[in-house]
Design a protein around this motif. Structure first.
Motif, PDB file in Angstrom:
ATOM      1  N   LYS A  85      -4.099  -8.325 -14.851  1.00  0.00           N
ATOM      2  CA  LYS A  85      -2.534  -8.218 -14.227  1.00  0.00           C
ATOM      3  C   LYS A  85      -2.593  -7.294 -12.787  1.00  0.00           C
ATOM      4  N   VAL A  86      -1.741  -7.869 -12.178  1.00  0.00           N
ATOM      5  CA  VAL A  86      -1.811  -7.233 -10.690  1.00  0.00           C
ATOM      6  C   VAL A  86      -0.142  -7.056 -10.691  1.00  0.00           C
ATOM      7  N   THR A  87       0.110  -5.754  -9.966  1.00  0.00           N
ATOM      8  CA  THR A  87       1.391  -5.542  -9.615  1.00  0.00           C
ATOM      9  C   THR A  87       1.546  -4.951  -8.218  1.00  0.00           C
ATOM     10  N   TYR A  88       2.632  -4.755  -7.436  1.00  0.00           N
ATOM     11  CA  TYR A  88       2.786  -4.555  -6.243  1.00  0.00           C
ATOM     12  C   TYR A  88       3.922  -3.531  -6.063  1.00  0.00           C
ATOM     13  N   GLN A  89       3.521  -2.576  -5.022  1.00  0.00           N
ATOM     14  CA  GLN A  89       4.588  -1.783  -4.409  1.00  0.00           C
ATOM     15  C   GLN A  89       5.115  -2.119  -3.180  1.00  0.00           C
ATOM     16  N   ASP A  90       6.154  -2.424  -3.030  1.00  0.00           N
ATOM     17  CA  ASP A  90       6.884  -2.607  -1.476  1.00  0.00           C
ATOM     18  C   ASP A  90       6.446  -1.665  -0.622  1.00  0.00           C
ATOM     19  N   SER A  91       6.092  -2.120   0.796  1.00  0.00           N
ATOM     20  CA  SER A  91       6.334  -1.069   1.843  1.00  0.00           C
ATOM     21  C   SER A  91       7.908  -1.365   2.031  1.00  0.00           C
ATOM     22  N   CYS A  92       8.628  -0.032   1.996  1.00  0.00           N
ATOM     23  CA  CYS A  92       9.943   0.019   2.661  1.00  0.00           C
ATOM     24  C   CYS A  92      10.065  -0.671   3.947  1.00  0.00           C
ATOM     25  N   HIS A  93       9.170  -0.487   4.790  1.00  0.00           N
ATOM     26  CA  HIS A  93       9.439  -0.909   6.122  1.00  0.00           C
ATOM     27  C   HIS A  93       9.356  -2.561   6.424  1.00  0.00           C
ATOM     28  N   LEU A  94       8.182  -2.825   5.518  1.00  0.00           N
ATOM     29  CA  LEU A  94       7.921  -4.351   5.352  1.00  0.00           C
ATOM     30  C   LEU A  94       8.995  -5.394   4.797  1.00  0.00           C
ATOM     31  N   ARG A  95       9.491  -4.476   3.822  1.00  0.00           N
ATOM     32  CA  ARG A  95      10.803  -5.328   3.159  1.00  0.00           C
ATOM     33  C   ARG A  95      12.265  -4.903   3.696  1.00  0.00           C
ATOM     34  N   ASN A  96      12.485  -3.841   4.410  1.00  0.00           N
ATOM     35  CA  ASN A  96      13.864  -3.587   4.805  1.00  0.00           C
ATOM     36  C   ASN A  96      14.137  -4.003   6.112  1.00  0.00           C
TER      37      ASN A  96
ATOM     38  N   SER B  69       0.631 -10.796   5.471  1.00  0.00           N
ATOM     39  CA  SER B  69       1.107 -11.862   4.531  1.00  0.00           C
ATOM     40  C   SER B  69       1.807 -12.829   4.815  1.00  0.00           C
ATOM     41  N   THR B  70       2.959 -12.470   5.713  1.00  0.00           N
ATOM     42  CA  THR B  70       4.044 -13.600   5.957  1.00  0.00           C
ATOM     43  C   THR B  70       3.273 -14.523   6.752  1.00  0.00           C
ATOM     44  N   LEU B  71       2.636 -14.161   7.990  1.00  0.00           N
ATOM     45  CA  LEU B  71       1.922 -15.309   8.899  1.00  0.00           C
ATOM     46  C   LEU B  71       0.852 -15.925   7.981  1.00  0.00           C
ATOM     47  N   VAL B  72       0.107 -15.699   6.994  1.00  0.00           N
ATOM     48  CA  VAL B  72      -0.661 -16.647   6.332  1.00  0.00           C
ATOM     49  C   VAL B  72      -0.023 -17.469   5.158  1.00  0.00           C
ATOM     50  N   VAL B  73       1.088 -17.257   4.862  1.00  0.00           N
ATOM     51  CA  VAL B  73       1.931 -17.745   3.814  1.00  0.00           C
ATOM     52  C   VAL B  73       2.839 -18.951   4.793  1.00  0.00           C
ATOM     53  N   GLU B  74       3.574 -18.438   5.802  1.00  0.00           N
ATOM     54  CA  GLU B  74       4.443 -19.395   6.615  1.00  0.00           C
ATOM     55  C   GLU B  74       3.652 -20.235   7.435  1.00  0.00           C
ATOM     56  N   LYS B  75       2.597 -19.747   8.145  1.00  0.00           N
ATOM     57  CA  LYS B  75       1.804 -20.579   9.282  1.00  0.00           C
ATOM     58  C   LYS B  75       0.484 -21.139   8.834  1.00  0.00           C
TER      59      LYS B  75
ATOM     60  N   ALA C 238       9.303  -9.259   2.063  1.00  0.00           N
ATOM     61  CA  ALA C 238       8.781  -9.034   0.755  1.00  0.00           C
ATOM     62  C   ALA C 238       8.360 -10.072  -0.167  1.00  0.00           C
ATOM     63  N   SER C 239       8.716 -11.416   0.438  1.00  0.00           N
ATOM     64  CA  SER C 239       8.201 -12.425  -0.467  1.00  0.00           C
ATOM     65  C   SER C 239       6.987 -12.967  -0.446  1.00  0.00           C
ATOM     66  N   ALA C 240       6.207 -12.858   0.931  1.00  0.00           N
ATOM     67  CA  ALA C 240       5.147 -13.578   1.043  1.00  0.00           C
ATOM     68  C   ALA C 240       3.800 -12.606   0.414  1.00  0.00           C
ATOM     69  N   PRO C 241       3.688 -11.528   0.189  1.00  0.00           N
ATOM     70  CA  PRO C 241       2.791 -10.570  -0.838  1.00  0.00           C
ATOM     71  C   PRO C 241       2.792 -11.512  -1.890  1.00  0.00           C
ATOM     72  N   ARG C 242       4.028 -11.530  -2.533  1.00  0.00           N
ATOM     73  CA  ARG C 242       4.135 -11.936  -4.129  1.00  0.00           C
ATOM     74  C   ARG C 242       3.577 -13.525  -3.835  1.00  0.00           C
ATOM     75  N   VAL C 243       3.943 -14.423  -3.124  1.00  0.00           N
ATOM     76  CA  VAL C 243       3.482 -15.689  -3.050  1.00  0.00           C
ATOM     77  C   VAL C 243       2.074 -15.383  -3.295  1.00  0.00           C
ATOM     78  N   LEU C 244       1.416 -14.880  -2.333  1.00  0.00           N
ATOM     79  CA  LEU C 244      -0.178 -14.719  -2.352  1.00  0.00           C
ATOM     80  C   LEU C 244      -0.723 -14.301  -3.512  1.00  0.00           C
ATOM     81  N   MET C 245      -0.104 -13.066  -4.231  1.00  0.00           N
ATOM     82  CA  MET C 245      -0.681 -12.743  -5.444  1.00  0.00           C
ATOM     83  C   MET C 245      -0.627 -13.740  -6.390  1.00  0.00           C
ATOM     84  N   LYS C 246       0.413 -14.564  -6.386  1.00  0.00           N
ATOM     85  CA  LYS C 246       0.556 -15.507  -7.444  1.00  0.00           C
ATOM     86  C   LYS C 246      -0.394 -16.818  -7.173  1.00  0.00           C
TER      87      LYS C 246
END
Lengths: 471, 453
Positions: B338-349, B313-319, B354-362
């Motif tokens: 309606k779509v919601t999201y459960q963070d992957s802890c390791h992806l987030r922390n 997700s990060t690569l698609v959004v940023e590059k 954490a932000s790119a998946p949300r950008v894509l969903m929007k």
């Protein structure tokens, strides 16, 4: 060690799960947020009601067991370290907001409520509980009351003591004391409510509190001003108050702090500044606009090098980043961070900061100062390494001199962290012999057996920190 | 006077304490200020309210064991096992204590002295030594699982109640397992898949082990999504399991062996990024530099590797060039999907993604992204945690599903296979809205991308 009868009685009182004497529990309650201080208790107990607390205190009294009450153990003066062993009483299970009374604008809470959660809860109802210690995400109301916590909004809104209207507390012998009430006026005898606020767990165990709430301010505006001359920043603070503007927050970062913060957060702070002021005003929109305009005028008159005013909440958050990162940035420099809170009258902050810098140089230690300029409550923060005993000793010498300087300037040894064990050797400098005598008399009246948080506030002698383990 | 910044000079009688002293990074232990900021971030502390179940408490115990103030006993080991390893305490820590490294070092020490019971030994040996490191065995497992699922055997097994003989956590998990397959992404797409349009960069897919058996479709969809976003995608065939499950269970030697193979494999390619679609794998890949720091031969290559790892997700959004995602309007008027999201802890922390998946969903047409309360809090899957700590995982999941149900979302998206299975399990057990569907975010986006082409 606790005797078997006491252990059995305590188990019967709270149940198997909530009285622990295992290694794990003892280690996990042998410290608080104070560096280089650790002492193991003999047991850890988790009461769930005022009645249980009363029962526990009766047992503790009959066996002469020391009791240290604990919230989240975030304090910085060693207040929750069980120096004499005994029992640590954790208030986490008593964590309910019992009532928010919209007719009287009060909240009734148990001591284990996390301050930040209480604040969000009442803000959701359009009300405001102003005391905002930087630890509020983790610290408990009970701990805030025991230490009389301050925060960033102290100048305009006061500190915890200004919001506690009444308390339920359990004395050392187990008797239950109820003070104050949902009252603005109450002069029936000595003000025991105020006496218990800031008593650091040495007089009674607080089990319930009635708190004052106020209407939530309608708007808020944030600005920063940067100075090449620290006296310019200090004069700005004085002029703002002289012109009868009381800002909601008025924070200062000194030069060493600015450098560390910019290193950490890369927010492009100018590194040639002697001080940065972060100023917020809240209230009615027109008043806020007028005050911020006036403050900008004062900053210009005092030759601020840069002035920035946030146009919206997002910009405000950016301006607040520097202040919010201060502690984190300093904490990352070296393994050990000692955050103190010497406090002076507002008119003396420039002098205090400069003296702190000079003292740090004299002892060749790293000390950066930031804090609440508006109320003179400064945080000289030393970064060191607990394992370097020689350097730690120099840091301690430097702090002794800093406290001395604060008192000399008409200030105090602690503005919001409490005396605990760390400041005990210096208490007499501040309150004098008569003060100590009166305080000890009060302690004796509440706790004749000296089982509530013993060895705190009063030093046996003037000496260095009691370090059991350089933990 | 010389600075004493080393480890304490304690002579330990207890063998585990000796190993802890040897393995634990004492600087990190000293860095903990005990300020307590990690407490509200920690799921096991929130569930228990007990200090020993918090990062601060665990670090205090590690340090006490090393300092000789406590003897590390069974309770010590249990407390270290109870940690999810979600790393939520790290972003919360003002002093930047590397808790993840400390818990790994502790588990490695515990593992060296562990005397597992025979069944546990067999399971661990099978999983860590034979199954995960060897693609062949995994494919075989995928094949037999697939056979089991498709042949009617699964139905037979379920109807006879044989599943009741398994521990509850395992039998529940079995119920939500997706269709396994012995055909992985390379078997389906080959080892190179070109970019659509002008290539932006060359990337290599990290296909994972479980991912490529249980979620091979997601791998295929990841490649097609990357290609649509403008990337040339290489899928090197000799890559192996990332080693995350090994590292989190204290099997560091095996983890390093796998890492070495992966570094060798990817280093041969002239690529700009190594793309992961599983937060759990990505978090270890991005820390290969730390994992291999004691190995002089691999120090630099590991840094080369770690610096290129990025979540899809990060690569698609940023590059990348974000593709169009079509979604027909929901049947009811003005009710968006309606779509919601459960963070992957390791992806987030750990990967800070954490932000790119949300950008894509929007970005998806006619869709409303609803932020779930405490989306950033671990769901309790945590590698094999839900199998070894079913009780704690269960209570964490129960709280998670309360928040999930409150969103009233039709889709629960995730970025990691473990989280995905856990959310499926959660919907199965606690959802008042069985129409809620758990999906990997890549699959969800791919489905909508195809519709718009």
């Amino acid at each position: 060690m606790l005797n078997e009868t006491a252990v059995r009685q305590l188990r019967e009182c709270v149940g198997e799960t909530y009285f622990r004497t295992d290694q794990e529990a003892l280690i996990a309650h042998s410290y608080d947020g104070t560096p280089m201080l650790q002492a193991l208790p003999d047991g850890v107990i988790y009461p769930k009601s005022t009645e249980q607390v009363s029962e526990i205190m009766k047992i503790a009294s009959s066996h002469r067991i020391p009791v240290v009450t604990r919230g989240s153990g975030s304090n910085l003066c060693g207040g929750t370290v069980p120096l004499q062993g005994g029992i640590v009483m954790v208030m986490h299970r008593m964590n309910r907001i019992l009532e928010v009374d919209l007719d009287n604008l009060t909240a009734v809470v148990q001591p284990g409520v996390i301050t930040g959660q209480l604040i969000s809860h009442v803000e959701g109802l359009g009300l405001f509980y102003p005391p905002d210690p930087s630890s509020m995400k983790i610290s408990t109301i009970g701990g805030n009351i025991a230490e009389c916590s301050g925060g960033l909004r102290g100048l305009k809104y006061g500190t915890t003591k200004d919001y506690v209207l009444g308390l339920t507390a359990v004395r050392a012998d187990g008797s239950i004391l109820v003070t104050g009430g949902k009252l603005t006026k109450d002069v029936a005898g000595y003000d025991l409510t105020k006496l218990l606020v800031g008593s650091e767990g040495t007089l009674a165990v607080i089990t319930e509190a009635i708190l004052k709430l106020i209407p939530y301010p309608k708007t808020k505006k944030t600005m920063v001003a940067m100075y090449k001359d620290i006296y310019g920043a200090a004069r700005t603070v004085s002029s703002i108050i002289q012109q009868q503007i009381i800002p909601a927050t008025l924070e200062i970062l000194d030069h060493p702090t600015i450098r560390v913060v910019d290193d950490f957060a890369n927010i492009g702070l100018p590194l040639d500044m002697a001080a940065i002021l972060i100023i917020e005003q809240d209230g009615e929109p027109e008043v806020v606009e007028r005050d911020i305009a006036k403050i900008q005028q004062i900053c210009r008159e005092e030759l601020a090098d840069r002035i920035e005013v946030a146009q919206d909440r997002q910009e405000a958050e950016q301006l607040l980043t520097a202040r919010r990162s201060a502690f984190t940035a300093l904490a990352r420099l070296r393994p050990t961070t000692i955050l103190e809170d010497a406090t002076v009258p507002r008119s003396k902050i420039a002098e205090m900061i400069l003296r702190t810098n000079a003292i740090a140089q004299k002892y060749n230690v790293n000390i950066a100062t930031f804090g609440h300029a508006g109320d003179g409550n400064l945080h000289p923060t030393a970064t060191t390494d607990a394992r370097d005993l020689e350097e730690v000793h120099r840091v301690e010498e430097a702090f002794a001199e800093i406290f001395e300087a604060a008192i000399e300037l008409g200030g105090t040894i602690t503005g919001e962290h409490g005396v605990g064990v760390v400041k005990a050797p210096y208490l007499e400098w501040k309150v004098g012999e008569a003060g100590i005598e009166v305080m000890q008399g009060i302690k004796h009246a509440f706790d004749p057996l000296n089982i509530l948080n013993p060895d705190k506030i009063f030093a046996k002698e003037r000496k260095k920190r009691v370090v059991i383990q350089r933990g | 006077m010389d600075k004493t910044t080393g480890k304490p000079a304690v002579q330990h009688k207890n063998p585990l304490a000796r190993t802890l002293l040897e393995k634990l990074d004492y600087d990190q232990l000293t860095n903990c200020m005990r300020c307590g900021f990690c407490l509200p971030a920690c799921p096991t502390f929130s569930e228990t309210g007990m200090e020993p179940a918090s990062p601060r408490g665990r670090i205090a115990m590690m340090k006490a064991a090393v300092d000789g103030i406590m003897v590390p006993d069974q309770q010590f080991e249990d407390q270290m096992s109870l940690c999810l390893g979600c790393r939520a305490c790290e972003p919360a820590c003002p002093a930047d204590v590397k808790y993840g490294q400390l818990i790994e070092q502790t588990r490695e020490a515990i593992e060296e002295h562990a005397s597992h019971s025979l069944p546990v030994k067999v399971v661990r040996r099978t999983v860590f030594k034979h199954l995960f490191p060897k693609r062949g065995s995994l494919k075989l497992l995928g094949g037999s699982l697939s056979l089991y699922q498709k042949s009617g055997l699964r139905r037979a097994v379920r109807s006879t109640g044989m599943m009741k003989l398994l521990p509850r956590s395992l039998s529940e998990m079995e119920a939500v397992l997706p269709e396994a397959s012995s055909k992985g992404v390379v078997e389906r797409l080959g080892t190179f898949y070109p970019a659509q349009g002008e290539p932006i960069a060359k990337v290599a897919l990290f296909r994972g082990c479980i991912m490529d058996v249980m979620f091979a479709n997601t791998n295929v969809n990841t490649v097609e999504l990357l290609s649509a976003a403008g990337f040339d995608v290489y899928i090197p065939e000799s890559q192996v399991c990332c080693g995350a499950l090994h590292a989190h269970s204290g099997e560091m030697k095996d983890a390093r062996k796998l890492a070495a193979t992966n570094i060798d494999t990817f280093k041969q390619l002239e690529i700009d990024y190594i793309v992961s679609n599983a937060g759990g794998c990505g978090a270890l890949l991005v820390e290969y530099d730390h994992l291999m720091q004691e190995d002089a031969a691999y120090r630099d290559p590991a840094q080369w590797f770690a610096s290129r790892v990025v979540d899809v997700s990060t690569l698609v959004v940023e590059k990348g060039r974000i593709p169009t995602f079509a979604q027909p309007e929901a049947p009811l008027q003005d009710s968006k999907l309606k779509v919601t999201y459960q963070d992957s802890c390791h992806l987030r922390n750990v990967m800070k993604g954490a932000s790119a998946p949300r950008v894509l969903m929007k970005q998806v047409a006619n869709t409303e992204f609803v932020e779930m309360a405490e989306a950033d809090r671990c769901c309790g899957s945590a590698g094999i945690y839900n199998i070894v700590q079913p009780e704690m995982a269960g209570s964490i999941l129960e709280h998670k599903m309360e928040h999930a149900n409150n969103t009233q979302a039709g889709f629960m998206l995730t970025s990691n296979p473990g989280c995905l299975l856990q959310m499926k399990l959660g919907i199965e057990q606690h959802s008042c809205n069985h129409d809620m569907q758990a999906m990997h975010i890549v699959d969800f986006l791919h489905e909508r991308m195809v519709k718009s082409q």
